[in-house]
Design a protein around this motif. Structure first.
Motif, PDB file in Angstrom:
ATOM      1  N   ASP A 122       0.848  -1.208   0.000  1.00 34.92           N
ATOM      2  CA  ASP A 122       0.000   0.000   0.000  1.00 34.92           C
ATOM      3  C   ASP A 122       0.876   1.247   0.000  1.00 34.92           C
ATOM      4  O   ASP A 122       0.729   2.158   0.823  1.00 34.92           O
ATOM      5  N   ARG A 123       1.807   1.269  -0.955  1.00 35.83           N
ATOM      6  CA  ARG A 123       2.791   2.336  -1.005  1.00 35.83           C
ATOM      7  C   ARG A 123       2.148   3.690  -1.255  1.00 35.83           C
ATOM      8  O   ARG A 123       1.274   3.826  -2.101  1.00 35.83           O
ATOM      9  N   MET A 124       2.628   4.684  -0.539  1.00 42.11           N
ATOM     10  CA  MET A 124       2.177   6.065  -0.702  1.00 42.11           C
ATOM     11  C   MET A 124       3.204   6.806  -1.536  1.00 42.11           C
ATOM     12  O   MET A 124       4.406   6.730  -1.272  1.00 42.11           O
ATOM     13  N   THR A 125       2.727   7.538  -2.534  1.00 37.97           N
ATOM     14  CA  THR A 125       3.612   8.160  -3.518  1.00 37.97           C
ATOM     15  C   THR A 125       3.816   9.637  -3.201  1.00 37.97           C
ATOM     16  O   THR A 125       2.842  10.370  -2.968  1.00 37.97           O
ATOM     17  N   LEU A 126       5.069  10.064  -3.196  1.00 41.71           N
ATOM     18  CA  LEU A 126       5.378  11.474  -2.986  1.00 41.71           C
ATOM     19  C   LEU A 126       5.168  12.237  -4.286  1.00 41.71           C
ATOM     20  O   LEU A 126       5.786  11.926  -5.308  1.00 41.71           O
ATOM     21  N   LEU A 127       4.289  13.239  -4.258  1.00 42.40           N
ATOM     22  CA  LEU A 127       3.990  14.027  -5.455  1.00 42.40           C
ATOM     23  C   LEU A 127       4.806  15.310  -5.518  1.00 42.40           C
ATOM     24  O   LEU A 127       5.181  15.763  -6.606  1.00 42.40           O
ATOM     25  N   SER A 128       5.073  15.917  -4.365  1.00 37.55           N
ATOM     26  CA  SER A 128       5.898  17.128  -4.329  1.00 37.55           C
ATOM     27  C   SER A 128       6.472  17.290  -2.933  1.00 37.55           C
ATOM     28  O   SER A 128       5.951  16.731  -1.960  1.00 37.55           O
ATOM     29  N   GLY A 129       7.560  18.042  -2.840  1.00 37.58           N
ATOM     30  CA  GLY A 129       8.195  18.252  -1.543  1.00 37.58           C
ATOM     31  C   GLY A 129       8.952  17.024  -1.091  1.00 37.58           C
ATOM     32  O   GLY A 129       9.650  16.376  -1.879  1.00 37.58           O
ATOM     33  N   SER A 130       8.797  16.669   0.180  1.00 38.45           N
ATOM     34  CA  SER A 130       9.532  15.531   0.733  1.00 38.45           C
ATOM     35  C   SER A 130       8.639  14.760   1.696  1.00 38.45           C
ATOM     36  O   SER A 130       7.612  15.271   2.175  1.00 38.45           O
ATOM     37  N   PHE A 131       9.033  13.521   1.953  1.00 42.33           N
ATOM     38  CA  PHE A 131       8.336  12.727   2.962  1.00 42.33           C
ATOM     39  C   PHE A 131       8.533  13.376   4.337  1.00 42.33           C
ATOM     40  O   PHE A 131       9.481  14.154   4.532  1.00 42.33           O
ATOM     41  N   PRO A 132       7.640  13.074   5.296  1.00 44.35           N
ATOM     42  CA  PRO A 132       7.767  13.687   6.633  1.00 44.35           C
ATOM     43  C   PRO A 132       9.132  13.411   7.257  1.00 44.35           C
ATOM     44  O   PRO A 132       9.655  12.295   7.174  1.00 44.35           O
ATOM     45  N   ARG A 133       9.682  14.432   7.891  1.00 39.84           N
ATOM     46  CA  ARG A 133      10.936  14.273   8.626  1.00 39.84           C
ATOM     47  C   ARG A 133      10.999  15.354   9.694  1.00 39.84           C
ATOM     48  O   ARG A 133      10.541  16.487   9.475  1.00 39.84           O
ATOM     49  N   GLY A 134      11.545  14.978  10.833  1.00 35.94           N
ATOM     50  CA  GLY A 134      11.622  15.924  11.937  1.00 35.94           C
ATOM     51  C   GLY A 134      10.236  16.410  12.322  1.00 35.94           C
ATOM     52  O   GLY A 134       9.324  15.623  12.557  1.00 35.94           O
ATOM     53  N   LYS A 135      10.080  17.729  12.357  1.00 37.09           N
ATOM     54  CA  LYS A 135       8.789  18.317  12.722  1.00 37.09           C
ATOM     55  C   LYS A 135       8.004  18.787  11.507  1.00 37.09           C
ATOM     56  O   LYS A 135       6.990  19.479  11.651  1.00 37.09           O
ATOM     57  N   SER A 136       8.449  18.406  10.328  1.00 38.86           N
ATOM     58  CA  SER A 136       7.672  18.728   9.122  1.00 38.86           C
ATOM     59  C   SER A 136       6.740  17.559   8.817  1.00 38.86           C
ATOM     60  O   SER A 136       7.061  16.401   9.092  1.00 38.86           O
ATOM     61  N   ILE A 137       5.596  17.869   8.262  1.00 37.54           N
ATOM     62  CA  ILE A 137       4.580  16.866   7.958  1.00 37.54           C
ATOM     63  C   ILE A 137       4.241  16.916   6.477  1.00 37.54           C
ATOM     64  O   ILE A 137       4.676  17.823   5.754  1.00 37.54           O
ATOM     65  N   ALA A 138       3.472  15.948   6.037  1.00 40.40           N
ATOM     66  CA  ALA A 138       2.961  15.940   4.667  1.00 40.40           C
ATOM     67  C   ALA A 138       1.448  15.814   4.721  1.00 40.40           C
ATOM     68  O   ALA A 138       0.874  15.388   5.733  1.00 40.40           O
ATOM     69  N   VAL A 139       0.797  16.192   3.626  1.00 44.58           N
ATOM     70  CA  VAL A 139      -0.662  16.128   3.556  1.00 44.58           C
ATOM     71  C   VAL A 139      -1.063  15.331   2.323  1.00 44.58           C
ATOM     72  O   VAL A 139      -0.361  15.347   1.304  1.00 44.58           O
ATOM     73  N   GLU A 140      -2.153  14.609   2.433  1.00 43.28           N
ATOM     74  CA  GLU A 140      -2.653  13.821   1.304  1.00 43.28           C
ATOM     75  C   GLU A 140      -3.200  14.757   0.235  1.00 43.28           C
ATOM     76  O   GLU A 140      -3.771  15.798   0.541  1.00 43.28           O
ATOM     77  N   ARG A 141      -3.039  14.385  -1.036  1.00 48.01           N
ATOM     78  CA  ARG A 141      -3.347  15.302  -2.150  1.00 48.01           C
ATOM     79  C   ARG A 141      -4.822  15.700  -2.180  1.00 48.01           C
ATOM     80  O   ARG A 141      -5.144  16.867  -2.426  1.00 48.01           O
ATOM     81  N   LEU A 142      -5.759  14.754  -1.961  1.00 45.26           N
ATOM     82  CA  LEU A 142      -7.173  15.108  -1.957  1.00 45.26           C
ATOM     83  C   LEU A 142      -7.492  16.015  -0.776  1.00 45.26           C
ATOM     84  O   LEU A 142      -8.314  16.938  -0.889  1.00 45.26           O
ATOM     85  N   SER A 143      -6.852  15.776   0.359  1.00 45.37           N
ATOM     86  CA  SER A 143      -7.057  16.626   1.529  1.00 45.37           C
ATOM     87  C   SER A 143      -6.547  18.035   1.272  1.00 45.37           C
ATOM     88  O   SER A 143      -7.197  19.025   1.630  1.00 45.37           O
ATOM     89  N   ALA A 144      -5.364  18.123   0.642  1.00 47.06           N
ATOM     90  CA  ALA A 144      -4.787  19.438   0.350  1.00 47.06           C
ATOM     91  C   ALA A 144      -5.690  20.230  -0.576  1.00 47.06           C
ATOM     92  O   ALA A 144      -5.932  21.429  -0.375  1.00 47.06           O
ATOM     93  N   ARG A 145      -6.223  19.556  -1.588  1.00 46.37           N
ATOM     94  CA  ARG A 145      -7.099  20.250  -2.530  1.00 46.37           C
ATOM     95  C   ARG A 145      -8.401  20.675  -1.861  1.00 46.37           C
ATOM     96  O   ARG A 145      -8.881  21.794  -2.060  1.00 46.37           O
TER      97      ARG A 145
END
Length: 808
Positions: A122-145
């Motif tokens: 169930d691999r999650m694909t990075l579309l832009s930016g970077s995967f989460p690291r440290g105190k930075s997070i990522a958001v799902e593309r449908l959620s972001a839109r």
């Protein structure tokens, strides 16, 4: 050779002499080809795109969502089960957050993987930016839109340590999320460094992903999933839901299977209808040129030569239409597929087209018009020289019969002269009337059936909501004491009453074999008071729970599951709840489950007093159902926000997936069905446009064939406006007649067809209602199409001069 050159000139002259007729024929074929290319291309691109994206994500065969955190050592014991190839783990939790500029917190999902660079399944694909690291997070593309979030935005999370602002540094595609527009939560991704901040214990997981050893089979996967649940239960770990996935077929295929069957029928039907228009056009051309056929025959032209001449004209028209339709259908299929796939969180990058649809367009676009034209062409080419030269071009199928004479007398007696003449003209060529009406009638029936389908979906949603008498259902991540919940909600207006339910993961057995569920995420037992006032499902066999069932092992199960396993009211099932031994339960009723085609955990209802004997206030519960006097979405939102704030202040976490507000769920369900019904309605309108083109062609041909009559009418004093009105009235009578036939035809087929569409496309049993509004709407629509279709032929007829008409 000279004669062949003359034939080529003849073909060119026929196509260019009457440009409006040529354009009409091209547009009718091109419209049919555009529909068939778009629909078949959509199906190919959608299914191919879905399956490709599914395979690229390395889907797990079994995905188990746990009720609590489990130590990673437990996952290792699962890896050792016979038949398991490998495992992967992740954690999903519910969290409160605020988006930039928001004053009210929301409930969403935070997802955590120990290593985003080493995802097995169930691999999650990075579309832009970077995967989460440290105190930075990522958001799902449908959620972001949906929420309008971008990289660099700060999200404020409510954690055990207080408010924590975290910056978005990446956009990720998750292969399996419910779109927020359909009621899904916003999804965020965190790094291992943030796991303690969100209360995620070290070396634990909440979701277990499993692939089995090849070869894959559904039965084998189901058996191993049962073994995994048993091993987890032995360790005291409950499984909330189990998802089984075919590694080669996307989970959304089931939704499209019924839709594509309908689209295939509509695609070929549109090509058949456009071929009918070709038949009309060619028949009219042959009738108009019978004297020319006689002359060609008298000069030595053979039957085959004449047939080849007119079939060549049809072939040229088809080729031009094909060249127009192909690029348009490519664009239509690509952009519509990209829109639909985006709903399933699948990107269609780079312009692609379906080669299969192209081949079918070429075959259908060239063969269907030729086959449609074959009969009138061969009939015209078979005429003798005497028959052809003696023809006045009026023969066709006009015969004055008893009905024709009766209609003429009745129309003359009841209608003004112009109206009576227009009505009588409908029957002059009955075959053409039949073909023209068939296109309009089919379009009308489709329009009314689809509108009735939409009305039935709305009625089914309303009926389901009426069976749910609560305003809000609050689900807890951990079961809560009744007294604490009561103290919280009683101070929040307009709460009127509260009722408590429990949920328990369960395994049901029939004769020592695990039963198959129709629910895609497995089954759970819902324990509720036998005298519940909050909900009553639609019982299709047996009965619902009552007070006589208190402390009794009684079940009400889904009728579809009962049918899958041959279970009937009165049968006995074995039920195993967590670490408890299996007990015998009697099935007392079957209910109809409203779940649609989406993934859902299937409920089995049982008495709460059987599961949790003792004082109600001393128990802990999974749900609190609240009744309140709420009449609008705005009132509901204020109430739900107040509830969330109150529970948050008491440090009680709500489960997003089981917390729902009734009116909001109604809106989400409409959003889910709207793309499907909107697409079908658009197709019905396209079929109606084909009908309008056919009607315009019929009237245009009528103008050509009645040019001499128009000249006579002008000679005896008929004005241009009267001629114009005559042909407009003919168009209106065509539309009115099609409407009158469409209503009873639609009434007969709407219920069985709409119910079938509901089952195959939406996965629900519809409460049918015939849409009277659609009948009225179709009248206005078909009359508007009739006027538009008749305008150009009527205008051309009104411009024919007396001398030109009489000399035609």
């Amino acid at each position: 050779m000279i004669f062949n050159a003359n034939l080529r000139q003849k073909v060119s002259a026929d196509l260019l002499a009457h440009k409006s007729r040529t354009l009409l024929a091209i547009s009718s074929i091109a419209t049919g080809l555009f529909v068939i290319g778009t629909l078949l291309g959509m199906m190919d691109l959608q299914l191919g795109g879905m399956d490709n994206a599914h395979r690229q994500s390395q889907p797990s065969h079994i995905s188990l969502m746990l009720k609590q955190d489990a130590d990673i050592a437990v996952a290792e014991t699962v890896r050792n089960i016979d038949g398991v190839a490998n495992i992967d783990t992740l954690t999903q939790i519910t969290a409160q957050f605020k988006t930039p500029g928001a004053t009210q917190s929301q409930t969403g999902t935070v997802l955590f993987r120990t290593d985003y660079q080493d995802q097995k399944y169930d691999r999650m694909t990075l579309l832009s930016g970077s995967f989460p690291r440290g105190k930075s997070i990522a958001v799902e593309r449908l959620s972001a839109r949906f929420a309008g979030l971008n990289s660099g935005d700060n999200i404020e999370f409510i954690t055990a340590n207080g408010a924590e602002k975290l910056a978005i540094n990446g956009i990720i595609r998750h292969p399996f999320v419910k779109p927020p527009a359909f009621g899904g939560p916003l999804h965020f991704f965190i790094a291992p460094e943030l796991a303690p901040v969100f209360g995620i214990p070290a070396h634990t997981f909440r979701q277990l992903l499993v692939q089995i050893k090849p070869p894959y089979s559904e039965e084998k996967t189901r058996h191993i999933a049962g073994e995994i649940r048993a091993k987890l239960a032995a360790s005291g770990i409950a499984v909330n839901a189990t998802l089984l996935q075919n590694p080669d077929r996307h989970w959304g295929r089931a939704i499209f299977s019924g839709i594509h069957l309908v689209l295939t029928v509509m695609a070929w039907a549109s090509l058949a209808l456009s071929s009918v228009l070709i038949l009309n056009t060619v028949a009219a051309l042959i009738t108009q040129q019978t004297d020319q056929i006689g002359i060609m025959k008298s000069l030595g032209a053979r039957r085959r030569t004449i047939a080849n001449l007119y079939l060549s004209e049809v072939f040229i028209l088809s080729l031009i239409a094909l060249l127009i339709a192909v690029p348009l259908s490519w664009a239509g299929a690509f952009y519509s597929s990209r829109w639909i796939l985006d709903v399933f969180n699948i990107g269609l990058n780079g312009f692609v087209y379906s080669s299969q649809a192209l081949y079918l367009m070429i075959a259908g676009g060239l063969l269907a018009p030729l086959l449609a034209a074959l009969w009138p062409v061969w009939k015209g080419a078979s005429m003798s020289v005497r028959q052809a030269i003696a023809s006045y071009g009026l023969g066709a199928d006009f015969v004055s019969r008893g009905f024709d004479r009766w209609l003429e007398r009745a129309a003359a007696a009841l209608l003004p002269t112009l109206y009576a003449v227009a009505l009588g003209n409908l029957l002059r060529r009955k075959a053409r009337l039949l073909w023209t009406q068939s296109v309009l009638i089919i379009a009308g029936v489709l329009f009314i059936v689809i509108m009735s389908l939409i009305a039935s979906i709305n009625l089914t949603l309303d009926n389901e909501l009426a069976r749910s008498r609560y305003a809000v259902r609050v689900g807890f991540t951990q079961d809560q004491p009744a007294e604490i919940v009561k103290d919280i909600v009683r101070n929040i207006p307009p709460t009127a009453a509260v009722e408590f339910w429990n949920r328990l993961p369960a395994e049901l057995f029939l004769r020592d074999k695990v039963i198959r569920q129709s629910g895609s995420l497995g089954v759970q037992m819902i324990a509720l008071p036998t005298d519940t006032s909050m909900y009553r499902p639609l019982i299709v066999a047996g009965r619902w729970l009552d007070r006589a069932d208190d402390r009794q092992n009684r079940l009400v199960i889904n009728a579809e599951t009962a049918e899958l396993n041959g279970i009937h009211v009165g049968d006995t099932l074995s039920a195993k709840l967590m670490q408890q031994p299996a007990h015998e339960w009697q099935v007392i009723g079957l209910y109809r489950w409203f779940a649609g085609s989406g993934y859902a955990v299937e409920p089995v209802y049982a008495p709460l007093s059987t599961i949790q004997p003792g004082n109600l206030n001393e128990r802990r519960h999974s749900f609190a159902l609240l009744s309140a006097d709420i009449h609008s979405l705005a009132e509901e939102k204020i109430y739900v926000d107040a509830l969330k704030t109150a529970f948050q202040q008491q440090h009680i976490k709500l489960d997003f997936y089981t917390t729902l507000a009734k009116l909001e769920q109604r809106q989400f369900a409409e959003n889910q069905f709207r793309p499907i019904t909107g697409m079908l309605l658009g197709l019905a309108v396209m079929i109606a446009v084909v009908g309008a083109i056919g009607l315009s062609g019929t009237l245009a041909i009528g103008v050509l064939q009645r040019t001499r009559e128009i000249g006579v009418l002008r000679a005896i004093g008929a004005s241009s406006s009267a001629i114009f009105k005559l042909f407009i009235l003919e168009g209106l009578f065509h539309g009115l007649l099609a409407w009158l036939i469409s209503i009873p035809a639609a009434f007969l087929v709407a219920e069985p067809l709409a119910k079938k569409l509901g089952t195959t496309m939406l996965g629900i049993h519809l409460d049918f209602v015939f849409s009277l509004l659609s009948a009225g709407s179709w009248l206005g629509f078909v009359l508007m199409l009739a006027v538009l279709a008749a305008y150009l032929p009527a205008r051309n007829a009104s411009r024919i001069a007396v001398r030109a008409g009489l000399s035609y």
